[in-house]
Motif scaffolding. Sequence first.
Motif, PDB file in Angstrom:
ATOM      1  N   GLY A 250       0.632  -1.166   0.016  1.00 34.72           N
ATOM      2  CA  GLY A 250       0.131   0.009   0.102  1.00 34.72           C
ATOM      3  C   GLY A 250       0.704   1.220   0.074  1.00 34.72           C
ATOM      4  N   VAL A 251       2.021   1.233  -0.610  1.00 33.12           N
ATOM      5  CA  VAL A 251       2.875   2.602  -0.733  1.00 33.12           C
ATOM      6  C   VAL A 251       2.378   3.064  -1.888  1.00 33.12           C
ATOM      7  CG1 VAL A 251       4.706   1.316   1.120  1.00 33.12           C
ATOM      8  CG2 VAL A 251       4.768   1.415  -1.644  1.00 33.12           C
ATOM      9  N   ASP A 252       2.678   4.550  -1.847  1.00 33.68           N
ATOM     10  CA  ASP A 252       2.515   5.556  -2.908  1.00 33.68           C
ATOM     11  C   ASP A 252       3.871   5.241  -3.863  1.00 33.68           C
ATOM     12  OD1 ASP A 252      -0.069   6.187  -2.434  1.00 33.68           O
ATOM     13  OD2 ASP A 252       0.943   7.511  -0.748  1.00 33.68           O
ATOM     14  N   ILE A 253       5.093   5.388  -3.337  1.00 36.65           N
ATOM     15  CA  ILE A 253       6.040   5.343  -4.298  1.00 36.65           C
ATOM     16  C   ILE A 253       7.028   4.196  -3.431  1.00 36.65           C
ATOM     17  CG2 ILE A 253       8.305   6.555  -4.589  1.00 36.65           C
ATOM     18  CD1 ILE A 253       6.898   9.204  -4.243  1.00 36.65           C
ATOM     19  N   ALA A 254       7.365   3.198  -4.465  1.00 35.27           N
ATOM     20  CA  ALA A 254       8.374   2.179  -4.001  1.00 35.27           C
ATOM     21  C   ALA A 254       9.588   2.448  -4.650  1.00 35.27           C
ATOM     22  CB  ALA A 254       7.752   0.780  -4.601  1.00 35.27           C
ATOM     23  N   ARG A 270       1.030   6.721  -8.893  1.00 38.54           N
ATOM     24  CA  ARG A 270       0.236   8.335  -8.732  1.00 38.54           C
ATOM     25  C   ARG A 270       1.190   9.418  -8.856  1.00 38.54           C
ATOM     26  NH1 ARG A 270      -1.700   9.300  -2.675  1.00 38.54           N
ATOM     27  NH2 ARG A 270      -1.812  11.305  -3.707  1.00 38.54           N
ATOM     28  N   CYS A 271       2.594   9.013  -8.555  1.00 40.01           N
ATOM     29  CA  CYS A 271       3.685  10.083  -8.853  1.00 40.01           C
ATOM     30  C   CYS A 271       4.603   9.766  -9.769  1.00 40.01           C
ATOM     31  CB  CYS A 271       4.410  10.176  -7.323  1.00 40.01           C
ATOM     32  SG  CYS A 271       3.221  10.086  -5.914  1.00 40.01           S
ATOM     33  N   ASP A 272       5.023  10.860 -10.439  1.00 43.13           N
ATOM     34  CA  ASP A 272       5.962  10.990 -11.371  1.00 43.13           C
ATOM     35  C   ASP A 272       7.436  10.769 -10.844  1.00 43.13           C
ATOM     36  OD1 ASP A 272       7.689  11.274 -13.477  1.00 43.13           O
ATOM     37  OD2 ASP A 272       7.057  13.381 -14.102  1.00 43.13           O
ATOM     38  N   GLY A 284      14.393   7.965 -16.818  1.00 39.62           N
ATOM     39  CA  GLY A 284      13.411   6.699 -17.272  1.00 39.62           C
ATOM     40  C   GLY A 284      11.990   7.218 -17.554  1.00 39.62           C
ATOM     41  N   HIS A 285      10.969   6.522 -17.143  1.00 39.79           N
ATOM     42  CA  HIS A 285       9.670   6.630 -17.376  1.00 39.79           C
ATOM     43  C   HIS A 285       8.951   7.544 -15.919  1.00 39.79           C
ATOM     44  CE1 HIS A 285       9.942   4.443 -21.016  1.00 39.79           C
ATOM     45  NE2 HIS A 285      10.339   3.472 -20.344  1.00 39.79           N
ATOM     46  N   GLU A 286       7.700   7.929 -16.424  1.00 37.34           N
ATOM     47  CA  GLU A 286       6.821   8.683 -15.133  1.00 37.34           C
ATOM     48  C   GLU A 286       6.756   7.747 -14.019  1.00 37.34           C
ATOM     49  OE1 GLU A 286       6.306   9.028 -18.364  1.00 37.34           O
ATOM     50  OE2 GLU A 286       5.692  11.367 -18.906  1.00 37.34           O
ATOM     51  N   LYS A 287       6.254   6.308 -14.506  1.00 38.94           N
ATOM     52  CA  LYS A 287       6.089   5.250 -13.545  1.00 38.94           C
ATOM     53  C   LYS A 287       6.970   4.389 -13.147  1.00 38.94           C
ATOM     54  CE  LYS A 287       1.105   5.172 -14.897  1.00 38.94           C
ATOM     55  NZ  LYS A 287      -0.210   4.720 -15.099  1.00 38.94           N
ATOM     56  N   CYS A 335       5.635  14.424  -4.178  1.00 41.86           N
ATOM     57  CA  CYS A 335       5.059  13.652  -5.167  1.00 41.86           C
ATOM     58  C   CYS A 335       4.565  14.526  -6.382  1.00 41.86           C
ATOM     59  CB  CYS A 335       3.714  12.956  -4.610  1.00 41.86           C
ATOM     60  SG  CYS A 335       2.715  11.998  -5.697  1.00 41.86           S
ATOM     61  N   VAL A 336       5.267  14.480  -7.568  1.00 38.29           N
ATOM     62  CA  VAL A 336       4.839  15.272  -8.627  1.00 38.29           C
ATOM     63  C   VAL A 336       3.732  14.304  -9.360  1.00 38.29           C
ATOM     64  CG1 VAL A 336       5.526  16.275 -10.771  1.00 38.29           C
ATOM     65  CG2 VAL A 336       6.915  16.312  -8.952  1.00 38.29           C
ATOM     66  N   LYS A 337       2.380  14.984  -9.333  1.00 40.67           N
ATOM     67  CA  LYS A 337       1.175  14.017  -9.644  1.00 40.67           C
ATOM     68  C   LYS A 337       1.413  13.865 -11.295  1.00 40.67           C
ATOM     69  CE  LYS A 337      -1.095  14.015  -5.762  1.00 40.67           C
ATOM     70  NZ  LYS A 337      -0.354  14.802  -4.746  1.00 40.67           N
ATOM     71  N   LEU A 338       0.971  12.536 -11.682  1.00 40.80           N
ATOM     72  CA  LEU A 338       0.773  12.262 -12.937  1.00 40.80           C
ATOM     73  C   LEU A 338      -0.225  12.851 -13.352  1.00 40.80           C
ATOM     74  CD1 LEU A 338       1.890   8.392 -12.473  1.00 40.80           C
ATOM     75  CD2 LEU A 338       3.011  10.117 -13.710  1.00 40.80           C
ATOM     76  N   TYR A 339      -0.397  12.980 -14.596  1.00 43.54           N
ATOM     77  CA  TYR A 339      -1.725  13.413 -15.375  1.00 43.54           C
ATOM     78  C   TYR A 339      -2.192  12.288 -16.313  1.00 43.54           C
ATOM     79  CZ  TYR A 339       0.107  17.977 -13.687  1.00 43.54           C
ATOM     80  OH  TYR A 339       0.433  19.025 -13.003  1.00 43.54           O
ATOM     81  N   THR A 340      -1.711  11.166 -16.375  1.00 42.51           N
ATOM     82  CA  THR A 340      -1.995  10.082 -17.225  1.00 42.51           C
ATOM     83  C   THR A 340      -2.626   9.152 -16.393  1.00 42.51           C
ATOM     84  OG1 THR A 340      -0.067   9.247 -17.636  1.00 42.51           O
ATOM     85  CG2 THR A 340      -0.858  11.045 -19.075  1.00 42.51           C
TER      86      THR A 340
END
Length: 340
Positions: A250-254, A270-272, A284-287, A335-340
């Motif tokens: 249940g973490v947001d960033i691993a 959920r974060c870039d 790398g990539h956003e996710k 957390c820089v929010k993702l837009y996709t």
Amino acid sequence: MYIVIAHGDLDGLAAAALYTIHLDIKPSDVKLLISYPNRLHKDLTNVLRENIRKIAIIDIGLNTTSYYYVVKALKSLSSRNISIEWFDHHVWEKEWIDTISGMVQKLVLRRDTCATGLVFETLVDELKHCDVATLRRFVNAVCAVDQWKFNVWEAPFLLRYVEYRNDVEWYRNVYLFFVDMLRSCNIDDLISRITKYVESYVDEELKVVSTVCRDSFRITLDNIRLGVYVRRNVIPNASIIGNAMLNICGVDIAVIVNNDLSRVSLRSQRCDVRTIAAYLGGGGHEKAAGAEIRVDLPLRLLWKLNIAKAKVASVVARKIINLIEEFKSFRGEVCVKLYT
């Protein structure tokens, strides 16, 4: 001589195999180099001593740390009139595109597919050893892994086969195996021949996934749940561990530290995380992104000698958390929010 410089993962090796098939020459006439963004400039510099006809760079992006050195190496290669083709699906800055496009004969960049899909769609008319439908089946399986969709059943087999080991000799053998199988146009035989590796991999994977929440270090920053896991073995790979941390723990960033304490992989839904990786000198990539880290020699020696591993993991995890706290202070948010 043809030189193919590819990323050491399923997507890079599969794309390299397709590229080799399009050349319509023996694999022995192609020198495969396994590389990564942080060492691409070194590999390009080293091949200057070779008698080269063409270089293909596949599934390797750029980062702020190595960009200048890559440009310098490309200038040296261009002065020798060596043909260079670059296929990539990572995030590129406009400055990088403008500069590199003027130094190579072909620069193919797209982010809506994997590198194997990119090579396939660019060179499909020259892939004459196998029918398009069979090749597309292979490509779809590779992209299903790289884009973390797993919407075809072959995908988890290919992922675990390639990640069974992570040394250069293994990657070269995988590449040659892919070339042979794709030329014979037999995907079913390919799957049957790798099953024993997959079964062995899954046995080890389940041991880790079942304890990953217990063994990870977790903290909350700005209501963002951050988890850090220090890998003790090659199996399973960072993406499998990251997926478990995001969906089970249940973490947001691993953040996954590789098993030699030299690199971190970041995963999020959920974060870039590319912004964090870029701050650390990676990309790398956003996710899904990564970067090199520096761990003090005494800690690395203790880790390698299997001494006080729990304590070392705790210290390394704290170091990673401190780096991300520094990023938060620099950026103003973790957390820089993702837009996709």
